[in-house]
Scaffold this motif. Structure first.
Motif, PDB file in Angstrom:
ATOM      1  N   LEU A  88     -23.738   3.121  18.698  1.00  0.00           N
ATOM      2  CA  LEU A  88     -24.282   2.973  17.346  1.00  0.00           C
ATOM      3  C   LEU A  88     -24.736   4.318  16.789  1.00  0.00           C
ATOM      4  O   LEU A  88     -24.717   4.530  15.577  1.00  0.00           O
ATOM      5  CB  LEU A  88     -25.429   1.958  17.335  1.00  0.00           C
ATOM      6  N   ALA A  89     -25.136   5.234  17.689  1.00  0.00           N
ATOM      7  CA  ALA A  89     -25.529   6.573  17.230  1.00  0.00           C
ATOM      8  C   ALA A  89     -24.320   7.300  16.632  1.00  0.00           C
ATOM      9  O   ALA A  89     -24.458   8.110  15.721  1.00  0.00           O
ATOM     10  CB  ALA A  89     -26.116   7.371  18.381  1.00  0.00           C
ATOM     11  N   SER A  90     -23.105   6.985  17.138  1.00  0.00           N
ATOM     12  CA  SER A  90     -21.915   7.673  16.625  1.00  0.00           C
ATOM     13  C   SER A  90     -21.215   6.885  15.502  1.00  0.00           C
ATOM     14  O   SER A  90     -20.209   7.316  14.971  1.00  0.00           O
ATOM     15  CB  SER A  90     -20.932   7.955  17.769  1.00  0.00           C
ATOM     16  N   TYR A  91     -21.766   5.697  15.156  1.00  0.00           N
ATOM     17  CA  TYR A  91     -21.211   4.900  14.057  1.00  0.00           C
ATOM     18  C   TYR A  91     -21.736   5.472  12.742  1.00  0.00           C
ATOM     19  O   TYR A  91     -22.939   5.724  12.601  1.00  0.00           O
ATOM     20  CB  TYR A  91     -21.649   3.434  14.223  1.00  0.00           C
ATOM     21  N   GLU A  92     -20.840   5.684  11.764  1.00  0.00           N
ATOM     22  CA  GLU A  92     -21.256   6.386  10.532  1.00  0.00           C
ATOM     23  C   GLU A  92     -21.365   5.462   9.320  1.00  0.00           C
ATOM     24  O   GLU A  92     -21.432   5.919   8.191  1.00  0.00           O
ATOM     25  CB  GLU A  92     -20.286   7.537  10.250  1.00  0.00           C
ATOM     26  N   GLY A  93     -21.381   4.150   9.583  1.00  0.00           N
ATOM     27  CA  GLY A  93     -21.582   3.204   8.489  1.00  0.00           C
ATOM     28  C   GLY A  93     -23.041   2.788   8.400  1.00  0.00           C
ATOM     29  O   GLY A  93     -23.912   3.374   9.054  1.00  0.00           O
ATOM     30  N   GLY A 103     -32.085   5.242  15.914  1.00  0.00           N
ATOM     31  CA  GLY A 103     -32.440   6.031  14.723  1.00  0.00           C
ATOM     32  C   GLY A 103     -32.613   5.199  13.454  1.00  0.00           C
ATOM     33  O   GLY A 103     -32.042   5.517  12.407  1.00  0.00           O
ATOM     34  N   ILE A 104     -33.424   4.126  13.545  1.00  0.00           N
ATOM     35  CA  ILE A 104     -33.681   3.271  12.376  1.00  0.00           C
ATOM     36  C   ILE A 104     -34.308   4.112  11.253  1.00  0.00           C
ATOM     37  O   ILE A 104     -35.218   4.906  11.488  1.00  0.00           O
ATOM     38  CB  ILE A 104     -34.618   2.099  12.770  1.00  0.00           C
ATOM     39  N   THR A 105     -33.804   3.926  10.010  1.00  0.00           N
ATOM     40  CA  THR A 105     -34.349   4.683   8.875  1.00  0.00           C
ATOM     41  C   THR A 105     -35.276   3.832   8.002  1.00  0.00           C
ATOM     42  O   THR A 105     -36.052   4.348   7.218  1.00  0.00           O
ATOM     43  CB  THR A 105     -33.206   5.234   7.990  1.00  0.00           C
ATOM     44  N   ARG A 106     -35.162   2.482   8.133  1.00  0.00           N
ATOM     45  CA  ARG A 106     -36.032   1.608   7.330  1.00  0.00           C
ATOM     46  C   ARG A 106     -36.350   0.345   8.129  1.00  0.00           C
ATOM     47  O   ARG A 106     -35.462  -0.238   8.743  1.00  0.00           O
ATOM     48  CB  ARG A 106     -35.317   1.239   6.017  1.00  0.00           C
ATOM     49  N   TRP A 107     -37.621  -0.056   8.120  1.00  0.00           N
ATOM     50  CA  TRP A 107     -38.068  -1.261   8.844  1.00  0.00           C
ATOM     51  C   TRP A 107     -38.428  -2.330   7.829  1.00  0.00           C
ATOM     52  O   TRP A 107     -39.232  -2.097   6.924  1.00  0.00           O
ATOM     53  CB  TRP A 107     -39.288  -0.946   9.715  1.00  0.00           C
ATOM     54  N   LEU A 108     -37.826  -3.518   7.975  1.00  0.00           N
ATOM     55  CA  LEU A 108     -38.123  -4.639   7.081  1.00  0.00           C
ATOM     56  C   LEU A 108     -38.614  -5.820   7.904  1.00  0.00           C
ATOM     57  O   LEU A 108     -38.025  -6.146   8.940  1.00  0.00           O
ATOM     58  CB  LEU A 108     -36.870  -5.073   6.317  1.00  0.00           C
ATOM     59  N   ARG A 109     -39.678  -6.459   7.423  1.00  0.00           N
ATOM     60  CA  ARG A 109     -40.163  -7.674   8.078  1.00  0.00           C
ATOM     61  C   ARG A 109     -39.818  -8.876   7.197  1.00  0.00           C
ATOM     62  O   ARG A 109     -39.991  -8.830   5.987  1.00  0.00           O
ATOM     63  CB  ARG A 109     -41.676  -7.616   8.281  1.00  0.00           C
TER      64      ARG A 109
END
Length: 537
Positions: A498-503, A519-525
């Motif tokens: 997933l680190a090498s996936y660019e989508g 490397g999550i960029t946004r957390w949603l609950r």
């Protein structure tokens, strides 16, 4: 001080499945007091071993001895939804007798049923409370509880019996974050004998030792999962050094053997030359020739033996170095430019009436979807993927997307791995499919294995390969609890993939170390009020 009594002893244990597939053969194990984390690759036999210790399976040979009473929590046990909570806890009969006595019925049978356990209701409630189930009544039925609450209820039932030996098989698989923390606290507080099979790094931080099941045997490491990984890194570094030394030794022995051949040929030629020129008496010449050939022959045999020994050492060194191949997902068609809108949710309400609200995903964002069990995360992902119709509002995906469900039921079990991928990419040639599958560690004959015969980790890799290699290539990937039932090596492979996936990614998970690793960029609950941004966890 004497040695503490060993609590679990397996001697010459053998077990095979009905089709003859061996799982354990001549297996030895001795587990003493304390908390043991049992780890190993998918298919190594961890769950089978727990079932053998717990008496759920009968060994084909050898013995299992356990000192004391066993409490066993299987991996995917389903409770009868009609059962009451007190029945699951095993206190229904004694509790009914207690209530009868309190109501004035002094029948002898009631006192016999209660015994000395006059505070059983208080103990039961304290046990439920300790696992975060304080809101659950003893008269409630199982059907009213969530899947995670059922797991904790089963654990509460085991703890109430105060077993000497507690066996837990992947206990955090279906638990949300709060429930996981309750379970971690219960494990940390356990002072009897505990064996927990898990790939959950947070849980494995609470054990005293790690037992790794590998190649049909167990290797022990003192300390928790971090200490194990440190020890393993040191061990692997040494193994790689030994491998490099063994490789150079083989090269040297090959050179020396080649030199020995040259010397032998030279000596034979010299002996023949001397014999032909007859400078000395014939008998002496013959003797010299024979000696030269014998000496060179011995030299050659010595070097042949040394080369064989060096090759043996090389084989051993190769065995000691772990094959930790990583999945590669460097697929050009999955790239999403930073400014592109990927997904829009507008006033969305899902099929079961849960509100999701509004959401815009742009560029290669990596979104973690968190929330309690039953909050509707799976339903939301299925709605975004188009599997479920929305009850209200709109879902618009602006790029090709793919959804990997928890159940991994996208594969046809009757088909091979390669044939499964071909279903998703009908335009691709067989060569292209095989070349791509090699990136997912299905090389050569492995690509021809039937999907139904794959282990959990292999099945996950095959499902991921089928989605990633699908046409059109997915630029948005939806994953639902992807690390459930994956061993530590597979989780590491998935993290790298997933680190090498660019989508763009939307991942529903309770596995915090994994979410941090990708490397999550946004957390949603997601909760009763819909989707809301939260601080990174």
């Amino acid at each position: 001080m004497g040695h503490p009594t060993l609590s679990i002893t397996c001697t010459d244990l053998s077990f095979a499945w009905p089709d003859g597939t061996p799982v354990l053969d001549g297996f030895q194990l001795a587990v003493g007091p304390g908390r043991t984390g049992l780890i190993g690759l998918n298919g190594a036999g961890k769950s089978t071993l727990l079932k053998l210790i717990g008496g759920e399976l009968t060994p084909g040979g050898g013995t299992v001895r356990v000192a004391g009473e066993i409490g066993y929590l299987p991996q995917n046990a389903v409770l009868d939804t009609a059962l009451r909570v007190d029945e699951v806890l095993g206190i229904a009969e004694a509790r009914a007798a207690l209530h009868a006595i309190e109501a004035g019925d002094t029948g002898e049978e009631h006192f016999a049923a209660v015994g000395d356990d006059w505070d059983l209701e208080e103990r039961a409630r304290a046990g439920l409370d300790g696992l975060g189930l304080g809101h659950v009544g003893l008269d409630q039925v199982v059907g009213e509880l969530s899947g995670g609450e059922c797991v904790l209820l089963r654990l509460a039932a085991l703890l109430l019996r105060r077993p000497d030996v507690l066996l837990l098989d992947e206990p955090t698989n279906n638990l949300d974050l709060q429930a996981r923390r309750r379970l971690q606290a219960a494990v940390a507080a356990w002072n009897g004998v505990l064996v927990v099979v898990s790939h959950d790094r947070e849980l494995l931080r609470h054990v005293d030792k790690i037992a790794e099941l590998r190649d049909g045997g167990v290797r022990w490491y003192g300390g928790d999962i971090a200490a194990y990984e440190e020890a393993l890194a040191v061990e692997q570094e040494a193994a790689e050094r030994t491998l490099r030394a063994a490789e150079s030794d083989v090269r040297r022995q090959k050179r020396e053997l080649a030199d020995a051949h040259v010397k032998l040929a030279r000596r034979v030629r010299y002996g023949q030359k001397m014999y032909d020129s007859k400078r000395e008496p014939r008998a002496v010449m013959k003797q010299r020739k024979r000696q030269a050939q014998e000496s060179a022959g011995k030299h050659r045999i010595l070097h042949t033996e040394r080369l064989a020994e060096a090759r043996e050492r090389l084989d051993e060194a190769v065995e000691a170095v772990r094959d930790d191949d990583e999945i590669r997902v460097d697929l050009p068609h999955t790239v999403v430019p930073a400014g592109r809108t990927v997904l829009t949710l507008c006033s969305l309400r899902t099929a079961y009436g849960a509100p999701a609200g509004n959401l815009e995903v742009r560029g290669p964002e990596r979104i973690a979807l968190v929330g309690r069990n039953g909050a509707g995360k799976t339903t939301l992902l299925r709605t975004i993927s188009g599997e479920l119709p929305a009850a209200a509002g709109e879902v618009e995906a602006h790029v090709p997307l793919r959804f990997l469900p928890q159940r991994l039921d996208i594969l046809d079990d009757e088909l091979s791995v390669a044939a499964n991928v071909a279903r998703f990419a009908p335009q691709a040639t067989a060569n292209r499919i095989r070349a791509s599958l090699a990136r997912f560690l299905f090389r050569g004959g492995r690509a021809d294995r039937q999907a139904g015969a794959l282990s959990g980790g292999e099945r996950f890799r095959a499902s991921l390969a089928a989605l990633m290699l699908a046409q059109p290539a997915p630029q948005l990937l939806l994953l639902d609890e992807p690390t459930n039932s994956l061993d530590l090596a597979s989780v590491r492979q998935l993290t790298t993939a997933l680190a090498s996936y660019e989508g763009a990614l939307i991942v529903a998970s309770h596995d915090l170390p994994f979410l941090r690793g990708i490397g999550i960029t946004r957390w949603l609950r997601l909760d009763a009020g819909g989707l809301a941004g939260v601080e990174p966890m």
